[in-house]
Design a protein around this motif. Structure first.
Motif, PDB file in Angstrom:
ATOM      1  N   GLY A 297      71.743  42.125  63.002  1.00  0.00           N
ATOM      2  CA  GLY A 297      71.480  40.807  64.321  1.00  0.00           C
ATOM      3  C   GLY A 297      71.094  39.620  63.191  1.00  0.00           C
ATOM      4  N   TRP A 298      71.563  38.750  63.795  1.00  0.00           N
ATOM      5  CA  TRP A 298      71.903  36.853  63.074  1.00  0.00           C
ATOM      6  C   TRP A 298      70.417  36.008  64.330  1.00  0.00           C
ATOM      7  N   ILE A 299      70.329  35.526  62.840  1.00  0.00           N
ATOM      8  CA  ILE A 299      69.113  34.500  62.872  1.00  0.00           C
ATOM      9  C   ILE A 299      69.389  33.657  63.496  1.00  0.00           C
ATOM     10  N   ASP A 300      68.370  32.518  64.124  1.00  0.00           N
ATOM     11  CA  ASP A 300      68.524  30.898  64.369  1.00  0.00           C
ATOM     12  C   ASP A 300      67.841  30.358  63.575  1.00  0.00           C
ATOM     13  N   MET A 301      68.171  29.837  61.804  1.00  0.00           N
ATOM     14  CA  MET A 301      67.232  29.488  61.250  1.00  0.00           C
ATOM     15  C   MET A 301      66.850  28.238  61.624  1.00  0.00           C
TER      16      MET A 301
ATOM     17  N   ILE B 244      70.743  36.835  67.734  1.00  0.00           N
ATOM     18  CA  ILE B 244      71.136  37.313  68.755  1.00  0.00           C
ATOM     19  C   ILE B 244      71.260  38.470  67.835  1.00  0.00           C
ATOM     20  N   LEU B 245      71.405  39.960  69.416  1.00  0.00           N
ATOM     21  CA  LEU B 245      71.652  41.692  68.301  1.00  0.00           C
ATOM     22  C   LEU B 245      72.293  42.111  68.585  1.00  0.00           C
TER      23      LEU B 245
ATOM     24  N   ALA C 246      71.755  33.867  58.388  1.00  0.00           N
ATOM     25  CA  ALA C 246      70.329  35.353  58.831  1.00  0.00           C
ATOM     26  C   ALA C 246      70.340  36.107  58.559  1.00  0.00           C
ATOM     27  N   VAL C 247      70.679  37.407  58.376  1.00  0.00           N
ATOM     28  CA  VAL C 247      71.106  38.326  58.796  1.00  0.00           C
ATOM     29  C   VAL C 247      69.670  39.574  58.943  1.00  0.00           C
ATOM     30  N   ILE C 248      69.463  39.666  59.528  1.00  0.00           N
ATOM     31  CA  ILE C 248      68.052  41.419  59.940  1.00  0.00           C
ATOM     32  C   ILE C 248      68.937  42.282  60.152  1.00  0.00           C
TER      33      ILE C 248
ATOM     34  N   ALA D 181      68.617  38.830  55.239  1.00  0.00           N
ATOM     35  CA  ALA D 181      69.428  38.393  54.542  1.00  0.00           C
ATOM     36  C   ALA D 181      69.638  36.779  54.685  1.00  0.00           C
ATOM     37  N   LEU D 182      69.649  36.209  53.507  1.00  0.00           N
ATOM     38  CA  LEU D 182      69.283  34.635  53.711  1.00  0.00           C
ATOM     39  C   LEU D 182      70.171  33.904  53.099  1.00  0.00           C
TER      40      LEU D 182
END
Ligand SMILES: Cc1cc2nc3c(=O)[nH]c(=O)nc-3n(C[C@H](O)[C@H](O)[C@H](O)COP(=O)(O)OP(=O)(O)OC[C@H]3O[C@@H](n4cnc5c(N)ncnc54)[C@H](O)[C@@H]3O)c2cc1C
Length: 443
Positions: free
Chosen positions: A220-224, A235-236, A347-349, A370-371
């Motif tokens: 997943g990507w996070i909108d920081m 978005i997963l 930013a990755v989850i 991960a940031l």
């Protein structure tokens, strides 16, 4: 054997390091270089493609061995998928040679340029950790040259202590010259990816934990830049192998010029980019066939994309947190970034399934984040703040991505460090193998 003075950086490119470098082509050369370094009483470190972000692959004012020319496939059984190769083989090379025979590396990091040597010594994980664990879980044996110049073959049965110290051993136990491991079956060369919007961090973590292991791959990507009720939105991507192959030819990556005048990754450019990236996926989600390598290595389209961060480079912080503290601690980490007015464009989850086989393996059952942070005057403080949050909530920092952690926090996060050090001391009495990272955290 010849040594050459070189200067290089790791992927984060925050520090340029000067070393004497040797370039072995065969095991005999490795032995000679090891014997010379021992005689000169100079620390030595073997390095791969330098895709580690921090100082794991740096060896300031000492010697390094560039392992790229030791990149032969030594053996492969097309029925079982068992392979033996030299450490300089890259993940891209394995895909090019074996994907059309329906085999792929069992686990791969997010770049195809990393080498097998680097994968062993950082015990790398991929987008399939829940199902397949980390790289070390697939290794049958490793051959290495120790500090006396002797070749040793180590496995779970033979020299198990050294085997488990070498997996995730950061190159500190010897120079790896061959690795035998099990490849993974890849029925096709593509995946069907389901893209879904996640509204906030609670939804995200609930979904990641609930769907753990249900898909072959997930990331997943996070909108920081999102705040308030949208904190942690993103978005997963959940993916399974496609039923049939698709047409795909890997293109040469595009190059990014050394310095892009006037361009910088900052909070404004990140906000604009993130907003577009989030809204490109419709609310109802999207299903799409994607070539496997494109899915696994989305950043490899651009060679040297690290240059986008400018001359001062950037830091990456990757942590893993146990399931039960993940939501609270990640909320606190995102909050700490907002308070410091620092934003991560990448930013990755992901979820992780279990502990790795190495004494210093990073994975544990939980959620990993991960940031990337541009190198500014505020960055180090934010990272130290995050380390404290991670330590308080029972998590750990990934050493492959780090150049900030202090010794005390490292020891708290990696309680097996003592076993590791005992093993290293007994096989490397002269402490020949050392790196900028190992000296920083007194390993
Ligand atoms: C875009 C990108 C995405 C990434 N995604 C992930 C990810 O999803 N998961 C993950 O786990 N990591 C990830 N990483 C980190 C990367 O996979 C690891 O740092 C990996 O170890 C890099 O391999 P390398 O060949 O570049 O090794 P290097 O960075 O050169 O070295 C890494 C370590 O391996 C040791 N080493 C290398 N070769 C040998 C040898 N022959 N003998 C003994 N020691 C050796 C070095 O001493 C060093 O300690 C990513 C990196 C990038 C740039």
């Amino acid at each position: 054997m010849k040594w050459k003075n070189i200067a290089y950086t790791s992927w984060g490119a925050t520090t340029e390091t000067e070393v004497q470098a040797g370039r072995p082509e065969r095991v005999r050369d490795v032995i000679n270089y090891v014997e010379q370094s021992a005689k000169l009483e100079t620390h030595l470190l073997a390095i791969g493609a330098c895709k580690s972000y921090g100082d794991a692959c740096l060896n300031e004012d000492a010697n390094v061995l560039l392992m790229e020319r030791m990149n032969r496939i030594l053996d492969f059984d097309p029925r079982s998928g068992e392979i033996t190769c030299e450490p300089g083989v890259t993940f891209n090379e394995l895909f090019e040679l074996f994907l059309d025979k329906n085999w792929m590396p069992p686990v791969t990091p997010g770049t195809g340029y990393a080498t097998i040597g680097g994968a062993v010594t950082n015990d790398v994980h991929g987008k399939n950790h829940d199902r397949d664990g980390s790289f070390g879980d697939h290794i049958k044996w490793i051959e290495l040259v120790n500090s006396k110049g002797e070749i040793m073959r180590v496995s779970a049965r033979k020299h198990n202590d050294l085997f488990r110290a070498t997996i995730a051993g950061l190159g500190l136990t010897g120079v790896i010259t061959a690795v035998n491991f099990q490849m993974k079956e890849a029925p096709t060369n593509a995946v069907l990816v389901r893209y879904k919007r996640m509204n906030n961090i609670k939804d995200y973590i609930d979904r990641l934990i609930k769907a753990r292991g249900q898909y072959e791959f997930s990331v997943g990507w996070i909108d920081m830049t999102a705040k308030g009720k949208n904190l942690g939105r993103g978005i997963l991507e959940e993916a399974n192998f496609a039923d049939t192959n698709i047409e795909y030819k890997r293109l040469e990556p595009k190059k990014i010029p050394k310095i892009i005048p006037g361009f910088a990754i900052n909070r404004l450019t990140t906000k604009i980019f993130n907003n577009r990236y989030y809204h490109r996926i419709p609310e109802k989600g999207l299903d799409k066939f994607v070539p496997l390598q494109k899915f696994l290595y989305p950043l490899d389209n651009w060679k040297n994309w690290n240059r986008l961060y400018g001359k001062k480079g950037f830091y990456q912080m990757q942590c893993v947190l146990p399931d039960k503290t993940a939501e609270l601690s990640i909320t606190r980490i995102l909050g700490a970034c907002h308070t410091a007015k620092i934003s991560s464009p990448l930013a990755v989850i992901k979820t992780m399934g279990s502990e790795g086989a190495g004494r210093l393996s990073f994975p544990m059952k939980g959620v990993t984040l991960a940031l990337d942070f541009p190198n500014t005057s505020r960055t180090l403080n934010v990272i130290r703040n995050i380390h404290e949050i991670v330590a308080t909530h029972g998590g750990r920092i990934y050493l492959a991505k780090d150049n900030v952690l202090d010794t005390a926090t490292f020891r708290k996060m990696y309680p097996n460090y003592r076993d590791f050090m005992n093993t290293k001391d007994s096989y490397d009495i002269i402490n020949l193998f050392s790196s900028s990272l190992s000296r920083r955290i007194e390993l």
